[in-house]
Scaffold this active site. Structure first.
Site, short mmCIF file in Angstrom:
data_model
loop_
_atom_site.label_atom_id
_atom_site.label_comp_id
_atom_site.label_asym_id
_atom_site.label_seq_id
_atom_site.Cartn_x
_atom_site.Cartn_y
_atom_site.Cartn_z
N ASP A 49 40.92 -25.36 28.10
CA ASP A 49 41.55 -24.66 27.51
C ASP A 49 40.98 -23.29 28.03
OD1 ASP A 49 42.41 -25.78 25.52
OD2 ASP A 49 40.86 -25.79 24.53
N TYR A 77 29.59 -31.05 27.50
CA TYR A 77 29.75 -29.99 27.36
C TYR A 77 28.46 -29.54 27.07
CZ TYR A 77 34.46 -30.91 27.74
OH TYR A 77 35.89 -31.77 27.84
N ASP A 91 39.60 -21.49 18.37
CA ASP A 91 38.47 -20.48 18.96
C ASP A 91 38.49 -19.59 18.74
OD1 ASP A 91 40.21 -19.89 20.98
OD2 ASP A 91 40.45 -21.96 22.01
N ARG A 182 36.98 -28.00 20.78
CA ARG A 182 37.45 -26.76 18.97
C ARG A 182 37.17 -27.74 17.60
NH1 ARG A 182 42.91 -25.39 20.44
NH2 ARG A 182 42.84 -27.62 21.97
#
Length: 312
Positions: A49, A77, A91, A182
């Site tokens: 993203d 991540y 987000d 997310r």
């Protein structure tokens, strides 16, 4: 029907491990490399993203043939989220939908972060590139149309809390390809009753490559003369797969589509077991094909998954 673009003399074959900056889309980054460095045959193994930074595997030339074998790999991540609010995109870059008081403890937050490992499915965000009847969900959402609820399976192989400073917290997670971080944060916020939004995300690894192999976008674009040196050669793009260098006659057989017998002697050329995957190199050491050990006429043989020879 348009004419096929001629291969540029600058075109590389292999994989560039890019440290994508937060801000541009993955497509923006690829377009810059494509047009500024004349890498007209290009793709990537897993979108990030705009908010996210970190490892983006850029496949170049014949490297684009590796898509199915790189895109589906595990991703790791680190990220942060903020409790007490929700947005339409899940987000911090989205429009605020709600705000709430945060009446939880650090122990509550850690428990819910660790709960991610129990999840086996998640809801796909409305603002995502997932498609419905050929249209990306984000296009439907932006047009004010009803966005269908899509559920997808996920696998969380590792999760840990890194820090909690309410109303914010940070974490590390390793997950199956296509997992929406997310959505993990959003589901945590729902369980805690106060909402939560992702505020930062960095992809540390897209197996088999991590940030230690990554180059900054600015460095890549500003130094075109050294670009080929930054590209991992095609033969080294699947380091976790065994490689077998063939004789010239065997190379010719593979190029004609022949499945070679699997050797059952460990350590010998073409040794393997059913289900194993490998890269074949020709007699000169150039990548020839990706293969998998399968049964043919009740005998294990190396079936050709993807040829890597020839011109674009």
């Amino acid at each position: 029907m348009g004419r096929k673009r001629k291969r540029s003399k600058e075109q590389c074959d292999g994989v560039l491990v890019l440290n994508k900056p937060s801000g541009p889309t993955s497509a923006d980054c690829l377009n810059d490399i494509k047009h500024q460095l004349k890498q007209y045959k290009i793709g990537h193994a897993g979108t990030l993203d705009p908010l996210a930074s970190g490892v983006l595997l850029v496949m170049l030339g014949h490297g684009t043939k590796l898509g199915p074998y790189l895109t589906g790999a595990t991703k790791t991540y680190t990220g942060t989220f903020r409790l007490g609010m929700t947005t339409d995109t899940l987000d911090i870059q989205g429009e605020t939908v709600s705000e709430s008081e945060v009446n939880v403890t650090a122990e509550d937050v850690e428990r819910e972060i660790l709960y991610w490992k129990e999840l086996t499915e998640q809801e796909v965000p409305a603002y995502s590139a997932a498609k419905h009847k050929g249209k990306p969900l984000y296009a439907l959402a932006r047009a004010g149309e009803d966005v269908p609820v899509k559920i997808k399976p996920i696998v969380i192989s590792h999760v840990e809390m890194l820090d909690v400073r309410l109303p914010e917290a940070s974490f590390r997670v390793s997950c199956s390809a296509g997992t929406y971080i997310r959505s993990l944060v959003h589901s945590l916020g729902k369980r805690m009753g106060c909402g939560a939004v992702l505020t930062s995300l960095n992809r540390e690894e897209s197996e088999p490559f991590g940030l230690d192999k990554a180059y900054e976008l600015a460095d890549v674009l500003e130094h075109p003369e050294s670009f080929p040196d930054k590209v991992i050669p095609l033969r080294d793009t699947l380091p976790h797969w065994p490689r077998f260098q063939l004789t010239e006659p065997l190379s010719g057989l593979v190029m004609n589509g022949t499945w070679l017998p699997v050797n059952d002697e460990p350590g010998e050329m073409l040794a393997g077991e059913l289900g194993d995957q490998a890269m074949l190199l020709d007699h000169e050491g150039k990548p020839l094909a990706l293969v998998e050990a399968k049964l043919q006429d009740n005998k294990p043989k190396w079936s050709i998954l993807r040829g890597l020879w020839g011109q674009d």
